[in-house]
Motif scaffolding. Structure first.
Motif, PDB file in Angstrom:
ATOM      1  N   SER A 298       0.818  -1.216   0.000  1.00 60.55           N
ATOM      2  CA  SER A 298       0.000   0.000   0.000  1.00 60.55           C
ATOM      3  C   SER A 298       0.850   1.264   0.000  1.00 60.55           C
ATOM      4  O   SER A 298       0.331   2.361   0.113  1.00 60.55           O
ATOM      5  N   TYR A 299       2.141   1.094  -0.068  1.00 64.35           N
ATOM      6  CA  TYR A 299       3.022   2.272  -0.169  1.00 64.35           C
ATOM      7  C   TYR A 299       4.338   1.844  -0.800  1.00 64.35           C
ATOM      8  O   TYR A 299       4.638   0.644  -0.880  1.00 64.35           O
ATOM      9  N   PHE A 300       5.103   2.812  -1.239  1.00 67.15           N
ATOM     10  CA  PHE A 300       6.444   2.572  -1.757  1.00 67.15           C
ATOM     11  C   PHE A 300       7.423   3.493  -1.039  1.00 67.15           C
ATOM     12  O   PHE A 300       7.015   4.509  -0.467  1.00 67.15           O
ATOM     13  N   VAL A 301       8.703   3.137  -1.075  1.00 71.41           N
ATOM     14  CA  VAL A 301       9.751   4.002  -0.530  1.00 71.41           C
ATOM     15  C   VAL A 301      10.620   4.478  -1.700  1.00 71.41           C
ATOM     16  O   VAL A 301      11.217   3.653  -2.401  1.00 71.41           O
ATOM     17  N   ALA A 302      10.671   5.786  -1.896  1.00 65.60           N
ATOM     18  CA  ALA A 302      11.453   6.331  -3.013  1.00 65.60           C
ATOM     19  C   ALA A 302      12.944   6.052  -2.805  1.00 65.60           C
ATOM     20  O   ALA A 302      13.501   6.377  -1.755  1.00 65.60           O
ATOM     21  N   ALA A 303      13.577   5.481  -3.813  1.00 64.62           N
ATOM     22  CA  ALA A 303      15.023   5.246  -3.769  1.00 64.62           C
ATOM     23  C   ALA A 303      15.545   5.200  -5.197  1.00 64.62           C
ATOM     24  O   ALA A 303      14.801   4.877  -6.116  1.00 64.62           O
ATOM     25  N   GLY A 304      16.796   5.536  -5.358  1.00 66.15           N
ATOM     26  CA  GLY A 304      17.414   5.510  -6.680  1.00 66.15           C
ATOM     27  C   GLY A 304      17.945   6.870  -7.126  1.00 66.15           C
ATOM     28  O   GLY A 304      18.655   6.962  -8.127  1.00 66.15           O
ATOM     29  N   LEU A 305      17.621   7.905  -6.361  1.00 60.62           N
ATOM     30  CA  LEU A 305      17.981   9.258  -6.806  1.00 60.62           C
ATOM     31  C   LEU A 305      19.500   9.464  -6.854  1.00 60.62           C
ATOM     32  O   LEU A 305      20.033  10.019  -7.822  1.00 60.62           O
ATOM     33  N   GLU A 306      20.200   9.008  -5.819  1.00 59.54           N
ATOM     34  CA  GLU A 306      21.653   9.200  -5.822  1.00 59.54           C
ATOM     35  C   GLU A 306      22.295   8.494  -7.022  1.00 59.54           C
ATOM     36  O   GLU A 306      23.121   9.078  -7.725  1.00 59.54           O
ATOM     37  N   SER A 307      21.892   7.241  -7.255  1.00 52.86           N
ATOM     38  CA  SER A 307      22.428   6.512  -8.418  1.00 52.86           C
ATOM     39  C   SER A 307      22.121   7.262  -9.700  1.00 52.86           C
ATOM     40  O   SER A 307      22.974   7.386 -10.590  1.00 52.86           O
ATOM     41  N   PHE A 308      20.884   7.763  -9.803  1.00 56.30           N
ATOM     42  CA  PHE A 308      20.496   8.456 -11.025  1.00 56.30           C
ATOM     43  C   PHE A 308      21.329   9.725 -11.234  1.00 56.30           C
ATOM     44  O   PHE A 308      21.763  10.013 -12.351  1.00 56.30           O
ATOM     45  N   LEU A 309      21.570  10.465 -10.176  1.00 55.22           N
ATOM     46  CA  LEU A 309      22.357  11.695 -10.320  1.00 55.22           C
ATOM     47  C   LEU A 309      23.795  11.376 -10.722  1.00 55.22           C
ATOM     48  O   LEU A 309      24.405  12.106 -11.519  1.00 55.22           O
ATOM     49  N   ASN A 310      24.325  10.268 -10.204  1.00 48.43           N
ATOM     50  CA  ASN A 310      25.658   9.842 -10.656  1.00 48.43           C
ATOM     51  C   ASN A 310      25.653   9.539 -12.148  1.00 48.43           C
ATOM     52  O   ASN A 310      26.600   9.875 -12.868  1.00 48.43           O
ATOM     53  N   ILE A 311      24.595   8.886 -12.587  1.00 46.81           N
ATOM     54  CA  ILE A 311      24.483   8.559 -14.012  1.00 46.81           C
ATOM     55  C   ILE A 311      24.395   9.835 -14.840  1.00 46.81           C
ATOM     56  O   ILE A 311      25.078   9.984 -15.854  1.00 46.81           O
ATOM     57  N   LEU A 312      23.561  10.745 -14.383  1.00 51.11           N
ATOM     58  CA  LEU A 312      23.347  11.990 -15.123  1.00 51.11           C
ATOM     59  C   LEU A 312      24.672  12.730 -15.317  1.00 51.11           C
ATOM     60  O   LEU A 312      24.964  13.278 -16.379  1.00 51.11           O
ATOM     61  N   ASN A 313      25.481  12.723 -14.266  1.00 54.10           N
ATOM     62  CA  ASN A 313      26.798  13.360 -14.315  1.00 54.10           C
ATOM     63  C   ASN A 313      27.726  12.708 -15.322  1.00 54.10           C
ATOM     64  O   ASN A 313      28.736  13.282 -15.705  1.00 54.10           O
ATOM     65  N   ASN A 314      27.428  11.465 -15.669  1.00 50.83           N
ATOM     66  CA  ASN A 314      28.333  10.694 -16.522  1.00 50.83           C
ATOM     67  C   ASN A 314      27.667  10.212 -17.790  1.00 50.83           C
ATOM     68  O   ASN A 314      28.135   9.279 -18.435  1.00 50.83           O
ATOM     69  N   PHE A 315      26.580  10.860 -18.122  1.00 47.82           N
ATOM     70  CA  PHE A 315      25.817  10.440 -19.293  1.00 47.82           C
ATOM     71  C   PHE A 315      26.434  11.071 -20.537  1.00 47.82           C
ATOM     72  O   PHE A 315      26.144  12.207 -20.901  1.00 47.82           O
ATOM     73  N   ARG A 316      27.346  10.325 -21.164  1.00 42.55           N
ATOM     74  CA  ARG A 316      28.086  10.809 -22.330  1.00 42.55           C
ATOM     75  C   ARG A 316      28.158   9.690 -23.357  1.00 42.55           C
ATOM     76  O   ARG A 316      28.268   8.519 -22.986  1.00 42.55           O
ATOM     77  N   PHE A 317      28.164  10.059 -24.619  1.00 49.29           N
ATOM     78  CA  PHE A 317      28.458   9.094 -25.679  1.00 49.29           C
ATOM     79  C   PHE A 317      29.912   9.264 -26.065  1.00 49.29           C
ATOM     80  O   PHE A 317      30.276  10.230 -26.740  1.00 49.29           O
ATOM     81  N   ASP A 318      30.759   8.368 -25.596  1.00 50.68           N
ATOM     82  CA  ASP A 318      32.190   8.502 -25.899  1.00 50.68           C
ATOM     83  C   ASP A 318      32.474   7.956 -27.311  1.00 50.68           C
ATOM     84  O   ASP A 318      31.572   7.467 -27.998  1.00 50.68           O
ATOM     85  N   LYS A 319      33.717   8.065 -27.704  1.00 49.70           N
ATOM     86  CA  LYS A 319      34.105   7.707 -29.067  1.00 49.70           C
ATOM     87  C   LYS A 319      33.706   6.259 -29.402  1.00 49.70           C
ATOM     88  O   LYS A 319      33.177   5.978 -30.476  1.00 49.70           O
ATOM     89  N   GLU A 320      33.953   5.363 -28.431  1.00 51.30           N
ATOM     90  CA  GLU A 320      33.650   3.952 -28.658  1.00 51.30           C
ATOM     91  C   GLU A 320      32.143   3.746 -28.855  1.00 51.30           C
ATOM     92  O   GLU A 320      31.721   2.962 -29.712  1.00 51.30           O
ATOM     93  N   ALA A 321      31.359   4.460 -28.035  1.00 49.40           N
ATOM     94  CA  ALA A 321      29.902   4.358 -28.146  1.00 49.40           C
ATOM     95  C   ALA A 321      29.439   4.861 -29.510  1.00 49.40           C
ATOM     96  O   ALA A 321      28.626   4.220 -30.190  1.00 49.40           O
ATOM     97  N   ILE A 322      29.982   6.002 -29.925  1.00 45.22           N
ATOM     98  CA  ILE A 322      29.590   6.575 -31.217  1.00 45.22           C
ATOM     99  C   ILE A 322      29.950   5.623 -32.351  1.00 45.22           C
ATOM    100  O   ILE A 322      29.162   5.410 -33.281  1.00 45.22           O
ATOM    101  N   GLU A 323      31.128   5.009 -32.255  1.00 41.96           N
ATOM    102  CA  GLU A 323      31.539   4.101 -33.337  1.00 41.96           C
ATOM    103  C   GLU A 323      30.626   2.875 -33.403  1.00 41.96           C
ATOM    104  O   GLU A 323      30.290   2.397 -34.479  1.00 41.96           O
ATOM    105  N   TYR A 324      30.226   2.393 -32.228  1.00 44.41           N
ATOM    106  CA  TYR A 324      29.280   1.272 -32.244  1.00 44.41           C
ATOM    107  C   TYR A 324      27.968   1.687 -32.905  1.00 44.41           C
ATOM    108  O   TYR A 324      27.433   0.975 -33.765  1.00 44.41           O
ATOM    109  N   LEU A 325      27.447   2.850 -32.507  1.00 46.00           N
ATOM    110  CA  LEU A 325      26.178   3.312 -33.077  1.00 46.00           C
ATOM    111  C   LEU A 325      26.304   3.512 -34.591  1.00 46.00           C
ATOM    112  O   LEU A 325      25.404   3.179 -35.351  1.00 46.00           O
ATOM    113  N   ARG A 326      27.461   4.019 -35.024  1.00 48.47           N
ATOM    114  CA  ARG A 326      27.670   4.200 -36.461  1.00 48.47           C
ATOM    115  C   ARG A 326      27.621   2.854 -37.186  1.00 48.47           C
ATOM    116  O   ARG A 326      27.071   2.736 -38.280  1.00 48.47           O
ATOM    117  N   SER A 327      28.146   1.832 -36.521  1.00 46.33           N
ATOM    118  CA  SER A 327      28.206   0.512 -37.159  1.00 46.33           C
ATOM    119  C   SER A 327      26.811  -0.087 -37.390  1.00 46.33           C
ATOM    120  O   SER A 327      26.650  -1.029 -38.158  1.00 46.33           O
TER     121      SER A 327
END
Lengths: 455, 455
Positions: B48-77
């Motif tokens: 009947s209720y939930f406990v909010a969790a995940g925000l710290e992990s998400f903010l870490n992700i947001l700080n590191n959300f980048r498409f690096d060269k390797e990622a771009i090359e994979y997407l190009r492929s």
């Protein structure tokens, strides 16, 4: 392949007690050769077989199982471990042997998935990561194989990443479902890591972001004329199907073909049939109908039996978390130490002693009839299943994912129908050899006398 | 904290369709301000209720959300994306705003956990990772809180790592259960990453590796005299309890105290009471009794109601995979685009339109009485729950895990008993404001006319 695991410090991804036990063994100078065996004790509901998976991940971990400086400093900060022991850990390299079922092998309760023979401390320190790795991949491969069975030849794609238990699980779900016959995944990272085909087109948010559904459909078709799958259920599925026909005609004029339409909610039997009818009436019978939304093997069977017209299926959450059986009763047990078979007597958690082998017997048509579980070295009729994968710390054999896929397919063809059913399947016979039975009784007798003074 | 996520290429941990939609938006020059809202549609059984969790992990992700060269090359492929779009991705940085429930907030169905307002492409590209992150942590925090409730003050420790769905899940389970009141975890990596207390002593393999159980007990007590918890059920629990008394006496002579004994199988009610009796008869009533083995909130309640004598509990698999409800019906929906509220009409998947706020109302004793869900900017009585966490791409507030633990505790104290029950709890009232209701009806009318030509 990228060594993802490298970065997760697999040696620290462990229960603390593996380290405290290791420290005590180290202090006692107790580090003889031990064999640990991983097996599943019981079947979850509606299961009668498992699909072995996790070996490739485990071998990657084994290659990278090191306590680096940062790990050692953290352990030192716990004030539980001596400097000598921490020095020992910082030089840790796995030096033992691993025998395992090749990925894709069909196996049964009590049968070892992997056996590790190594100095006691090495085998102990691997416990948590061995279990974690084989557990999730075997769990999902076994679940996904049921979806493939229920789909009766229809194309399946893994859509589960948004609700898998973390990203690691998402990647392993994509790989494990691909192993047992899924065509691919929506998971881009898994696609990159394992060279799995990736699929995906549009969500409801894409459609709702445009003023009109038709604008969204046309915008997408212009961006991806060779690969458009229109999502139909945002407002009214049947009206959207009529719009899809218009998009198909537009694409035909440009020399392309509309690839598919997707239904994600509502009565999928009724809607899929009506959508098929609309497509056919307008000469668009080449457009594939894809279904998604809370689908699993049970729902797939029901849809197909009810005459739904579905060519492809996006299988998500319920497969990705193995919702009807989200864990396996898997155990990693010490079965031999310094040549002596080992037994625990805990109620409900008994295991077969000693190093083991499984022999698989098939009939004249190649169909599986029974397995024989016996002690290692006791030759039995049939094909032995556990093979050497690591010898003296060196990996000797790693099949590619493509080879493992093929191996699963061959395995599954040999599994008689009665064991494949997704509802209350028959129990496959695993015979315990007389050699193993005698050894077990002997060890039990000795242990009972030693620890309880009675038989 | 270590930026674990950095290494997992969070930008690629996505469903392919986020990228194909983004590519189409990019081609259309369509990138106005959008708001996406994350909420849970329905309660799993007995919740009947939930406990909010995940925000710290998400903010870490947001700080590191980048498409690096390797990622771009994979997407190009993949041969799906234009060079222009790939260039755009390689410069991607999140520039938007995030409002969220602080970690540890108790919340209910339909209430947003997080709302992201950003250029459309940014909000879309985050969908999969937002869902994956908040889903697992909220799932487990909500499950673990039930275990804490059922334990009625007894100490709980997370033992789940061996059967969580991968290592990422294991780490998140340790953190989420700690957030809601667990004392610590067996998970060493989680201990290191989040500064969570780690616990663990010995497994059955430790005991079986010695010739006699007593040898194992004594070896351990010598290695860890300040921190010995003896596992009793390897052969015969009550005889082992008598041996534990001898170890306790040995430790007393050395100036130490036996910390505890652990029961991992058998009838825990009967065994715990008899073990307690044996300990007390010998003046060892200070020795804590720990239970483990397939325990969850249901079993804990049963054990405690049946008079089991248990001081601490190791909670494993069933909590770590949230076995009775292994997923949440969580959705991330576009609710506003370029200032206009957005709606989809898919059967069973309706959502409330627009940016929103939740107001919490308490009675004179501080107990929660109802929430009011309304459109952002419509002031209602009570305390607003969603707070600014990211403004123009910059993180403005990140509470520590210790602060979040405290916040949960305060929240939980305000939750009346009837909503805490682990069996068929009452449904907490979430009132929909008239402002939100009117807006919804208006948008629905417009959409129905536009897309189906009928009301």
């Amino acid at each position: 392949m990228d060594l993802l695991w490298n970065q997760y410090q697999p040696a620290l991804a462990t229960d603390l007690y593996e380290l405290t036990m290791a420290a005590s063994y180290f202090a006692e100078g107790k580090n003889g050769t031990a064999t640990f065996s991983l097996h599943i004790r019981n079947y979850p509901p509606n299961r009668s077989y498992f699909v072995a998976a996790g070996l490739e991940s485990f071998l990657n971990i084994l290659n990278n199982f090191r306590f680096d400086k940062e790990a050692i400093e953290y352990l030192r900060s716990l004030n539980k471990f001596t400097d000598d022991f921490l020095d020992f850990l910082s030089n840790f390299r796995f030096s033992g042997n691993v025998r395992a079922l090749p990925e894709g092998t069909i196996f049964f309760t009590q049968e070892p998935i992997v056996e590790i023979t190594a100095p006691l401390i090495e085998g102990q320190l691997l416990e948590t990561i061995v279990m974690n790795t084989f557990h999730i991949e075997t769990l999902i491969a076994s679940k996904a194989a049921r979806c493939v069975e229920a789909a009766k030849g229809r194309t399946l794609v893994d859509f589960s990443l948004r609700r898998t238990h973390g990203i690691d699980a998402g990647i392993k779900v994509a790989r494990s479902s691909y192993l047992v016959g899924f065509l691919g995944t929506s998971n881009v990272l898994a696609g990159k890591l394992y060279n799995i085909p990736v699929f995906g087109t549009m969500a409801h948010s894409y459609i709702t972001s445009f003023d009109r559904e038709m604008d969204a459909f046309m915008a997408y078709a212009k961006s991806f004329p060779e690969n458009t799958v229109l999502l139909l259920d945002t407002y009214d599925t049947l009206r959207a199907a009529e719009k899809a026909v218009k998009v198909a005609k537009y694409l035909e004029q440009k020399g392309y073909k509309l690839k598919g339409v997707r239904l994600d909610s509502g009565d999928l039997v009724e809607l899929s049939r009506k959508v098929k009818q609309i497509l056919c009436e307008h000469g668009c019978d080449y457009v594939a109908i894809m279904a998604s939304g809370s689908l699993d093997e049970y729902m797939l069977e029901k849809l197909i039996n009810s005459g739904a017209h579905i060519d492809a299926v996006g299988v998500g959450t319920k497969m990705g978390v193995s919702a009807d059986a989200p864990y396996l009763d898997m155990a990693y047990k010490l079965v031999e130490y310094e040549g002596k078979p080992i037994l625990k007597l805990s109620p409900g958690k008994r295991t077969w002693v000693g190093r083991k082998q499984v022999y698989r017997n098939v009939d004249s048509s190649g169909q599986m009839v029974k397995d024989i579980l016996t002690i290692f070295g006791d030759k039995q009729p049939g094909q032995p299943l556990l093979t050497d994968v690591v010898i003296n710390g060196e990996i000797v054999h790693t099949p590619s994912l493509t080879e493992s896929k093929k191996y699963f397919e061959e395995n599954y063809e040999k599994l008689p129908r009665e064991y494949r059913s997704i509802h209350s399947p028959s129990k496959y016979p695993v015979e315990i050899s007389s050699a193993l039975r005698s050894l077990e009784q002997e060890v039990e007798k000795t242990k009972l006398i030693a620890e309880t003074g009675k038989l």
